[in-house]
Structure formats: structure tokens, C-alpha cells
Design a protein around this motif. Structure first.
Motif, PDB file in Angstrom:
ATOM      1  N   PRO A  39      13.510  58.123   8.636  1.00 24.08           N
ATOM      2  CA  PRO A  39      14.216  59.340   9.030  1.00 24.08           C
ATOM      3  C   PRO A  39      13.856  59.762  10.453  1.00 24.08           C
ATOM      4  O   PRO A  39      12.732  59.587  10.898  1.00 24.08           O
ATOM      5  N   CYS A  40      14.830  60.329  11.115  1.00 24.79           N
ATOM      6  CA  CYS A  40      14.634  60.862  12.464  1.00 24.79           C
ATOM      7  C   CYS A  40      13.726  62.086  12.372  1.00 24.79           C
ATOM      8  O   CYS A  40      13.885  62.916  11.474  1.00 24.79           O
ATOM      9  N   VAL A  41      12.803  62.203  13.302  1.00 19.65           N
ATOM     10  CA  VAL A  41      11.889  63.349  13.280  1.00 19.65           C
ATOM     11  C   VAL A  41      12.591  64.635  13.687  1.00 19.65           C
ATOM     12  O   VAL A  41      12.088  65.723  13.452  1.00 19.65           O
ATOM     13  N   ARG A  42      13.774  64.532  14.260  1.00 27.23           N
ATOM     14  CA  ARG A  42      14.486  65.723  14.723  1.00 27.23           C
ATOM     15  C   ARG A  42      15.548  66.170  13.737  1.00 27.23           C
ATOM     16  O   ARG A  42      15.595  67.322  13.343  1.00 27.23           O
ATOM     17  N   CYS A  43      16.462  65.241  13.333  1.00 29.21           N
ATOM     18  CA  CYS A  43      17.583  65.636  12.485  1.00 29.21           C
ATOM     19  C   CYS A  43      17.389  65.233  11.026  1.00 29.21           C
ATOM     20  O   CYS A  43      18.086  65.738  10.155  1.00 29.21           O
ATOM     21  N   GLY A  44      16.460  64.312  10.755  1.00 28.95           N
ATOM     22  CA  GLY A  44      16.191  63.899   9.390  1.00 28.95           C
ATOM     23  C   GLY A  44      17.078  62.778   8.874  1.00 28.95           C
ATOM     24  O   GLY A  44      16.819  62.219   7.818  1.00 28.95           O
ATOM     25  N   ARG A  65      15.614  53.778  16.380  1.00 29.31           N
ATOM     26  CA  ARG A  65      16.008  55.002  17.082  1.00 29.31           C
ATOM     27  C   ARG A  65      17.159  55.705  16.394  1.00 29.31           C
ATOM     28  O   ARG A  65      17.952  55.085  15.691  1.00 29.31           O
ATOM     29  N   CYS A  66      17.226  57.005  16.620  1.00 28.32           N
ATOM     30  CA  CYS A  66      18.359  57.827  16.207  1.00 28.32           C
ATOM     31  C   CYS A  66      19.148  58.102  17.483  1.00 28.32           C
ATOM     32  O   CYS A  66      18.674  58.821  18.353  1.00 28.32           O
ATOM     33  N   MET A  67      20.306  57.517  17.604  1.00 23.93           N
ATOM     34  CA  MET A  67      21.060  57.648  18.844  1.00 23.93           C
ATOM     35  C   MET A  67      21.604  59.057  19.076  1.00 23.93           C
ATOM     36  O   MET A  67      21.578  59.526  20.212  1.00 23.93           O
ATOM     37  N   PRO A  68      22.099  59.782  18.060  1.00 27.24           N
ATOM     38  CA  PRO A  68      22.568  61.141  18.355  1.00 27.24           C
ATOM     39  C   PRO A  68      21.467  62.021  18.944  1.00 27.24           C
ATOM     40  O   PRO A  68      21.730  62.872  19.787  1.00 27.24           O
ATOM     41  N   CYS A  69      20.226  61.822  18.527  1.00 24.05           N
ATOM     42  CA  CYS A  69      19.117  62.641  19.022  1.00 24.05           C
ATOM     43  C   CYS A  69      18.408  61.977  20.205  1.00 24.05           C
ATOM     44  O   CYS A  69      17.554  62.614  20.825  1.00 24.05           O
ATOM     45  N   LEU A  70      18.732  60.728  20.478  1.00 28.78           N
ATOM     46  CA  LEU A  70      18.061  59.971  21.541  1.00 28.78           C
ATOM     47  C   LEU A  70      16.554  59.987  21.366  1.00 28.78           C
ATOM     48  O   LEU A  70      15.798  60.211  22.318  1.00 28.78           O
TER      49      LEU A  70
HETATM   50 ZN   LIG Z   1      18.214  62.352  14.809  1.00 27.72          ZN
END
Ligand SMILES: [Zn+2]
Length: 108
Positions: A39-44, A65-70
Motif C-alpha cells: 500500500p502507498c504510504v500516502r493514499c493507501g 511506486r504509486c504514480m498518482p502520489c509520486l
Molecule cells: Zn498513493
């Protein structure tokens, strides 16, 4: 941007990254890697990109990587401190500043 620049930008230690499989023409290893997305640390949401970097002395390593959150969803840094330690530090700092605070947690 070089692989070393990417890791520096994302704050990643190459020694902590999972070893990556050798490059394949169809990207099968990256597709397989995404099945165990972190999971992304920003958006989950789960990571959307699995890429490999080749760092001298470390070989090929996965960078998820999570591309929307970069942002990188690959573990970084040391393990997080227990919540009790964080709360004690915050309340101690508030006491020193003579500030009144209220901390609300979800109990997890
Ligand atoms: Zn994210």
C-alpha cells in the motif's frame, strides 16, 4: 535521472530493497511483482508501478511506486517506533512548551 538519483529522491536505501529478477523483454517479472503490491504510504492504494534499478554493489532491486502520489511504496528507513513512544514524545514536547493538547487515536 539515474537510478542512484531516483533512490536519493525517494529516500530509499538500496540495501533495504528486495532483489529483483533479471530483466525480461515482456516485463513478466514486474507484472508478477505487482501481484504482491504494497500500500502507498500516502493514499493507501496498492502500488501501481514495479520497476527495477541497478545499483553498483547491490545489483537489481525492486522499487515499487504509486504514480498518482509520486511516492515509493517500498519500505524505507528504520522500523517505526511504537505508538506509545510517539505519543509520549508529543505529550512531552507539549508539556515543555506549556501547550494544552488533545490526542485522539482510533485505538489501533
Ligand atoms: Zn498513493
Amino acid at each position: 535521472m539515474t537510478d542512484a538519483d531516483l533512490l536519493l529522491f525517494l529516500g530509499l536505501d538500496p540495501a533495504r530493497l528486495d532483489p529483483a529478477l533479471p530483466w525480461t523483454p515482456c516485463g513478466g517479472a514486474a507484472i508478477e511483482r505487482l501481484r504482491g503490491r504494497r500500500p502507498c504510504v500516502r493514499c493507501g492504494w496498492p502500488s501501481t508501478v514495479a520497476g527495477a534499478v541497478d545499483i553498483p554493489g547491490h545489483g537489481r532491486r525492486w522499487v515499487d511506486r504509486c504514480m498518482p502520489c509520486l511516492t515509493a511504496t517500498t519500505p524505507r528507513g528504520e522500523a517505526r517506533a511504537p505508538l506509545e513512544h510517539t505519543l509520549a514524545a508529543v505529550t512531552g514536547a507539549a508539556r515543555e512548551a506549556d501547550a494544552k493538547i488533545t490526542i485522539v487515536t482510533d485505538g489501533t
